[in-house]
Write a protein that holds these residues in place. Structure first.
Motif, PDB file in Angstrom:
ATOM      1  N   PRO A   8       0.814  -1.208   0.000  1.00  0.00           N
ATOM      2  CA  PRO A   8       0.000   0.000   0.000  1.00  0.00           C
ATOM      3  C   PRO A   8       0.846   1.256   0.000  1.00  0.00           C
ATOM      4  N   GLY A   9       2.112   1.147   0.415  1.00  0.00           N
ATOM      5  CA  GLY A   9       2.897   2.365   0.458  1.00  0.00           C
ATOM      6  C   GLY A   9       4.302   2.168   0.983  1.00  0.00           C
ATOM      7  N   ARG A  10       5.109   3.188   0.736  1.00  0.00           N
ATOM      8  CA  ARG A  10       6.507   3.187   1.150  1.00  0.00           C
ATOM      9  C   ARG A  10       6.729   4.343   2.127  1.00  0.00           C
ATOM     10  N   ILE A  11       7.536   4.108   3.149  1.00  0.00           N
ATOM     11  CA  ILE A  11       7.866   5.176   4.095  1.00  0.00           C
ATOM     12  C   ILE A  11       8.725   6.207   3.376  1.00  0.00           C
ATOM     13  N   THR A  12       8.227   7.430   3.306  1.00  0.00           N
ATOM     14  CA  THR A  12       8.976   8.490   2.630  1.00  0.00           C
ATOM     15  C   THR A  12       9.555   9.514   3.603  1.00  0.00           C
ATOM     16  N   GLU A  13       9.046   9.533   4.839  1.00  0.00           N
ATOM     17  CA  GLU A  13       9.587  10.475   5.820  1.00  0.00           C
ATOM     18  C   GLU A  13       9.209  10.018   7.222  1.00  0.00           C
ATOM     19  N   ILE A  14      10.133  10.198   8.147  1.00  0.00           N
ATOM     20  CA  ILE A  14       9.874   9.988   9.574  1.00  0.00           C
ATOM     21  C   ILE A  14      10.243  11.297  10.258  1.00  0.00           C
ATOM     22  N   ARG A  15       9.221  12.055  10.635  1.00  0.00           N
ATOM     23  CA  ARG A  15       9.435  13.430  11.100  1.00  0.00           C
ATOM     24  C   ARG A  15       9.163  13.552  12.600  1.00  0.00           C
ATOM     25  N   ASP A  16      10.071  14.236  13.304  1.00  0.00           N
ATOM     26  CA  ASP A  16       9.862  14.498  14.730  1.00  0.00           C
ATOM     27  C   ASP A  16       8.624  15.365  14.920  1.00  0.00           C
ATOM     28  N   GLN A  17       7.829  15.044  15.953  1.00  0.00           N
ATOM     29  CA  GLN A  17       6.669  15.868  16.256  1.00  0.00           C
ATOM     30  C   GLN A  17       7.078  17.037  17.143  1.00  0.00           C
ATOM     31  N   VAL A  18       6.556  18.209  16.832  1.00  0.00           N
ATOM     32  CA  VAL A  18       6.944  19.424  17.544  1.00  0.00           C
ATOM     33  C   VAL A  18       6.436  19.410  18.978  1.00  0.00           C
ATOM     34  N   ARG A  23       7.547  11.403  20.175  1.00  0.00           N
ATOM     35  CA  ARG A  23       6.745  10.826  19.099  1.00  0.00           C
ATOM     36  C   ARG A  23       7.233  11.341  17.745  1.00  0.00           C
ATOM     37  N   VAL A  24       6.958  10.535  16.713  1.00  0.00           N
ATOM     38  CA  VAL A  24       7.304  10.924  15.351  1.00  0.00           C
ATOM     39  C   VAL A  24       6.083  10.721  14.455  1.00  0.00           C
ATOM     40  N   SER A  25       6.100  11.399  13.323  1.00  0.00           N
ATOM     41  CA  SER A  25       5.048  11.238  12.324  1.00  0.00           C
ATOM     42  C   SER A  25       5.589  10.405  11.175  1.00  0.00           C
ATOM     43  N   LEU A  26       4.815   9.409  10.789  1.00  0.00           N
ATOM     44  CA  LEU A  26       5.219   8.511   9.711  1.00  0.00           C
ATOM     45  C   LEU A  26       4.470   8.898   8.438  1.00  0.00           C
ATOM     46  N   PHE A  27       5.222   9.170   7.367  1.00  0.00           N
ATOM     47  CA  PHE A  27       4.624   9.544   6.089  1.00  0.00           C
ATOM     48  C   PHE A  27       4.763   8.381   5.115  1.00  0.00           C
ATOM     49  N   ILE A  28       3.652   8.047   4.468  1.00  0.00           N
ATOM     50  CA  ILE A  28       3.626   6.981   3.474  1.00  0.00           C
ATOM     51  C   ILE A  28       3.340   7.605   2.111  1.00  0.00           C
ATOM     52  N   LEU A  46      12.030   0.777  11.778  1.00  0.00           N
ATOM     53  CA  LEU A  46      11.383   1.438  10.650  1.00  0.00           C
ATOM     54  C   LEU A  46      12.344   2.439  10.028  1.00  0.00           C
ATOM     55  N   ARG A  47      12.334   2.521   8.702  1.00  0.00           N
ATOM     56  CA  ARG A  47      13.293   3.381   8.011  1.00  0.00           C
ATOM     57  C   ARG A  47      12.689   3.895   6.712  1.00  0.00           C
ATOM     58  N   ILE A  48      13.216   5.009   6.262  1.00  0.00           N
ATOM     59  CA  ILE A  48      12.757   5.588   5.000  1.00  0.00           C
ATOM     60  C   ILE A  48      13.062   4.620   3.862  1.00  0.00           C
ATOM     61  N   GLY A  49      12.079   4.456   2.992  1.00  0.00           N
ATOM     62  CA  GLY A  49      12.216   3.535   1.870  1.00  0.00           C
ATOM     63  C   GLY A  49      11.608   2.175   2.138  1.00  0.00           C
ATOM     64  N   GLN A  50      11.299   1.896   3.391  1.00  0.00           N
ATOM     65  CA  GLN A  50      10.731   0.598   3.734  1.00  0.00           C
ATOM     66  C   GLN A  50       9.292   0.502   3.243  1.00  0.00           C
ATOM     67  N   ILE A  51       8.944  -0.663   2.738  1.00  0.00           N
ATOM     68  CA  ILE A  51       7.590  -0.906   2.246  1.00  0.00           C
ATOM     69  C   ILE A  51       6.772  -1.574   3.351  1.00  0.00           C
TER      70      ILE A  51
END
Length: 218
Positions: A8-18, A23-28, A46-51
């Motif tokens: 369904p998707g690939r991890i494109t970003e793992i962003r720190d929450q302000v 916590r972090v935000s996971l972008f697919i 979990l890492r960027i690029g992972q499916i």
């Protein structure tokens, strides 16, 4: 987590929450999908690029919900100790699923933050120090908070409550309010006052008899 060719998707970003550095935000595929505890990301590597499959994402959502349930439980415990039933009821009202609630309770019990026996002792001791209650009222209050009958009996028995002394002290503090009433009216109102605070009739009768004798002697 497994890499899949059909996904369904690939991890494109793992962003720190302000607002919450833990916590972090996971972008697919460039879009926000889920917030996660930082530790969950590390534990699952979990890492960027992972499916991720739909099953992977569903698992992560369960992990996140359990983490949020734990955090809310810790906030509740910051106000005062609570029984496991109280915590479950509050989390349920706030929309958490049963698995998340169970996970939070188990973790809190494991850490020693939730213990119904300790809670029952706390409740009885706190009441006797600040708002004295008779055994019946204490039993009722603890039952309402989901404590088992065995733990209730144990906590009250261990406290070795002097019901007569506590009821007498409450009655003396209440005397001015009923002063000037006819004896039968005074007795009825004082009896109701003490019984509403959980004192049985035998204790109430002894207190009323003593106060009446003292009043006659005075």
């Amino acid at each position: 987590m497994k890499d899949e060719t059909s996904h369904p998707g690939r991890i494109t970003e793992i962003r720190d929450q302000v607002r919450d550095p833990e916590r972090v935000s996971l972008f697919i595929d460039g879009e926000f999908r889920i917030g996660l505890p930082r530790i969950a990301v590390a534990e699952r590597n979990l890492r960027i690029g992972q499916i991720l499959t739909e099953e992977d994402l569903a698992e992560l959502e369960s992990v996140d919900e359990a983490s949020r349930a734990i955090n809310q439980t810790l906030r509740l415990l910051g106000y005062r100790p609570r029984s496991s039933s109280e915590i479950s009821s509050r989390l349920r009202r706030n929309g958490f699923s049963e698995p998340a609630i169970q996970s939070a309770i188990e973790r809190m019990v494991e850490y020693g933050y939730v213990d119904d026996q300790d809670f029952a002792r706390f409740w009885v001791e706190n009441r006797q120090q600040h708002r004295p209650r008779g055994r019946r009222m204490l039993e009722s209050e603890l039952r309402q908070r989901g404590v088992s009958p065995d733990l209730i009996d144990q906590a009250i028995d261990e406290a070795d409550i002097d019901e007569y002394g506590a009821a007498r002290e409450l009655a003396i503090k209440q005397m001015d309010r009923y002063r000037g009433l006819e004896p039968d009216v005074w007795r009825r109102r004082m009896a109701g006052f003490l019984q509403r605070r959980g004192y049985g009739w035998n204790v109430v009768r002894q207190v009323l008899d003593e106060l009446e004798r003292n009043d006659d002697d005075g």
